[in-house]
Design a protein around this motif. Sequence first.
Motif, PDB file in Angstrom:
ATOM      1  N   ILE A  15      66.915 -19.954 -21.213  1.00  0.00           N
ATOM      2  CA  ILE A  15      65.284 -20.422 -21.167  1.00  0.00           C
ATOM      3  C   ILE A  15      64.782 -19.017 -21.026  1.00  0.00           C
ATOM      4  O   ILE A  15      63.457 -18.950 -21.724  1.00  0.00           O
ATOM      5  N   LYS A  16      64.933 -17.792 -20.642  1.00  0.00           N
ATOM      6  CA  LYS A  16      64.409 -16.731 -20.763  1.00  0.00           C
ATOM      7  C   LYS A  16      64.160 -16.189 -22.180  1.00  0.00           C
ATOM      8  O   LYS A  16      63.027 -15.950 -22.454  1.00  0.00           O
ATOM      9  N   LYS A  17      65.205 -16.289 -23.030  1.00  0.00           N
ATOM     10  CA  LYS A  17      64.935 -16.057 -24.449  1.00  0.00           C
ATOM     11  C   LYS A  17      63.985 -16.683 -25.017  1.00  0.00           C
ATOM     12  O   LYS A  17      63.151 -16.326 -25.804  1.00  0.00           O
ATOM     13  N   PHE A  18      64.002 -18.047 -24.918  1.00  0.00           N
ATOM     14  CA  PHE A  18      63.231 -18.918 -25.301  1.00  0.00           C
ATOM     15  C   PHE A  18      61.662 -18.704 -25.136  1.00  0.00           C
ATOM     16  O   PHE A  18      60.617 -18.512 -25.683  1.00  0.00           O
ATOM     17  N   LEU A  19      61.327 -18.578 -23.545  1.00  0.00           N
ATOM     18  CA  LEU A  19      60.163 -18.130 -23.148  1.00  0.00           C
ATOM     19  C   LEU A  19      59.703 -16.752 -23.738  1.00  0.00           C
ATOM     20  O   LEU A  19      58.349 -16.629 -23.965  1.00  0.00           O
ATOM     21  N   GLN A  20      60.471 -15.815 -23.875  1.00  0.00           N
ATOM     22  CA  GLN A  20      60.075 -14.478 -24.346  1.00  0.00           C
ATOM     23  C   GLN A  20      59.730 -14.724 -25.798  1.00  0.00           C
ATOM     24  O   GLN A  20      58.911 -13.792 -26.323  1.00  0.00           O
ATOM     25  N   SER A  21      60.188 -15.657 -26.489  1.00  0.00           N
ATOM     26  CA  SER A  21      59.992 -15.942 -27.881  1.00  0.00           C
ATOM     27  C   SER A  21      58.501 -16.385 -28.059  1.00  0.00           C
ATOM     28  O   SER A  21      57.837 -16.335 -29.035  1.00  0.00           O
ATOM     29  N   LEU A  22      58.086 -17.062 -26.812  1.00  0.00           N
ATOM     30  CA  LEU A  22      56.770 -17.571 -26.908  1.00  0.00           C
ATOM     31  C   LEU A  22      55.664 -16.633 -26.575  1.00  0.00           C
ATOM     32  O   LEU A  22      54.369 -17.122 -26.401  1.00  0.00           O
ATOM     33  N   GLY A  23      56.256 -15.729 -25.941  1.00  0.00           N
ATOM     34  CA  GLY A  23      55.296 -14.436 -25.543  1.00  0.00           C
ATOM     35  C   GLY A  23      55.364 -14.066 -23.919  1.00  0.00           C
ATOM     36  O   GLY A  23      54.650 -13.170 -23.556  1.00  0.00           O
ATOM     37  N   MET A  24      56.119 -14.943 -23.071  1.00  0.00           N
ATOM     38  CA  MET A  24      56.089 -14.751 -21.652  1.00  0.00           C
ATOM     39  C   MET A  24      56.684 -13.395 -21.233  1.00  0.00           C
ATOM     40  O   MET A  24      57.783 -12.889 -21.726  1.00  0.00           O
ATOM     41  N   SER A 150      47.972 -15.145 -18.436  1.00  0.00           N
ATOM     42  CA  SER A 150      47.711 -13.860 -18.646  1.00  0.00           C
ATOM     43  C   SER A 150      49.252 -13.452 -19.051  1.00  0.00           C
ATOM     44  O   SER A 150      49.290 -12.490 -19.786  1.00  0.00           O
ATOM     45  N   SER A 151      50.282 -13.842 -18.396  1.00  0.00           N
ATOM     46  CA  SER A 151      51.737 -13.497 -19.147  1.00  0.00           C
ATOM     47  C   SER A 151      51.899 -14.006 -20.350  1.00  0.00           C
ATOM     48  O   SER A 151      52.798 -13.382 -21.051  1.00  0.00           O
ATOM     49  N   MET A 152      51.668 -15.204 -20.789  1.00  0.00           N
ATOM     50  CA  MET A 152      52.273 -15.667 -21.940  1.00  0.00           C
ATOM     51  C   MET A 152      51.432 -15.015 -23.004  1.00  0.00           C
ATOM     52  O   MET A 152      51.904 -15.018 -24.073  1.00  0.00           O
ATOM     53  N   ILE A 153      50.291 -14.100 -22.843  1.00  0.00           N
ATOM     54  CA  ILE A 153      49.477 -13.658 -23.972  1.00  0.00           C
ATOM     55  C   ILE A 153      49.962 -11.915 -23.715  1.00  0.00           C
ATOM     56  O   ILE A 153      49.521 -11.050 -24.673  1.00  0.00           O
ATOM     57  N   SER A 154      50.735 -11.525 -22.898  1.00  0.00           N
ATOM     58  CA  SER A 154      50.968 -10.199 -22.611  1.00  0.00           C
ATOM     59  C   SER A 154      51.507  -9.515 -23.820  1.00  0.00           C
ATOM     60  O   SER A 154      51.242  -8.404 -24.269  1.00  0.00           O
ATOM     61  N   GLN A 155      52.306 -10.246 -24.570  1.00  0.00           N
ATOM     62  CA  GLN A 155      53.087  -9.358 -25.701  1.00  0.00           C
ATOM     63  C   GLN A 155      52.058  -9.215 -26.884  1.00  0.00           C
ATOM     64  O   GLN A 155      52.052  -8.204 -27.325  1.00  0.00           O
ATOM     65  N   GLN A 156      51.027 -10.144 -27.021  1.00  0.00           N
ATOM     66  CA  GLN A 156      49.967  -9.943 -28.226  1.00  0.00           C
ATOM     67  C   GLN A 156      49.253  -8.703 -27.508  1.00  0.00           C
ATOM     68  O   GLN A 156      48.714  -8.100 -28.480  1.00  0.00           O
ATOM     69  N   VAL A 157      48.994  -8.721 -26.567  1.00  0.00           N
ATOM     70  CA  VAL A 157      48.049  -7.540 -26.180  1.00  0.00           C
ATOM     71  C   VAL A 157      49.041  -6.059 -26.305  1.00  0.00           C
ATOM     72  O   VAL A 157      48.353  -5.176 -26.857  1.00  0.00           O
ATOM     73  N   GLN A 158      50.135  -6.176 -25.583  1.00  0.00           N
ATOM     74  CA  GLN A 158      50.712  -5.064 -25.705  1.00  0.00           C
ATOM     75  C   GLN A 158      51.016  -4.352 -27.282  1.00  0.00           C
ATOM     76  O   GLN A 158      51.047  -3.254 -27.510  1.00  0.00           O
TER      77      GLN A 158
END
Length: 291
Positions: A15-24, A150-158
């Motif tokens: 689950i964690k890896k999948f959610l990270q691939s979505l941006g969480m 906010s969490s799901m878009i954090s990777q795009q921001v960073q």
Amino acid sequence: MEASWQYTGAEPVKIKKFLQSLGMGHRLFNDIKKGEGEFLVDHRPVRPTTKILPNQPLTIRVKPEPVDPTVAVSHDPLQVVYEDDNWLVIDKSAGVTSIPGPGVANGTILNRVTGYLIDQQSPDQRPHLITRLDRDTGGLLLVAKHHMASSMISQQVQQHQMVKEYTALVSGHFTADHGTIDQPIARVAGQVRRVVADDGQQALTEYWVEDQGDDWARVRVRLHTGRTHQIRVHFAAIGHPLLGDALYGGDTSRVDHQLLHASHLAFLDPFSRRQLSFTSPLPAVFNEIMA
């Protein structure tokens, strides 16, 4: 708040890896893991270490956020360009502050969006500003309506994957239609202003000259980093300060604030997996000066 995604991979994945691939981001995952929400696979609650099989749906549920008691509630108007369950795109007027700060406790975009969510009786009433603008810079702002967004878009921001373009009126004349400014920006101790300095943070600005007059140029600017006052500092450093920008040596004879407008914003919606793109027209003062 609840959101679901279908896993389309070929092999089982945690689950964690999948959610990270979505941006969480890590923080929200850990909050859910500690009891602030739950993970569901095929609509059944599962442990955070569960693996998802190909074509299985994953749902996450997160407890709603109440109003932040430290943020004053304002019912001043907002110009909403776009809204769905997760996002608000606001067209901010020059002169309005993004968030409360010294001397400005209410009436900011954050105060207004808080009041807006309360008026809507939204279960989540603690907005998160994803992008911010200087008080005297108008244009498009992205607001997450809850902390999952906010969490799901954090990777795009960073990783600077969001497209943020501005229109500026600057002084002087350009001989080239396109350029980049790659100069580090540093704080000035005890001051609001920033300067180009060797010991500053890396900053990259790209621009296109779209129109020119006798003593001004209209430039389209794309930020590849997000430093405070980046556009204002960079154009002043190359001898083209923004018109109206007293802090960085701009001509204030025709306008009393910097002529900078956040005219274009685009990002990948991590919920729908669609690219969302927005454009804001230039304020009248730009056209008056160019005329």
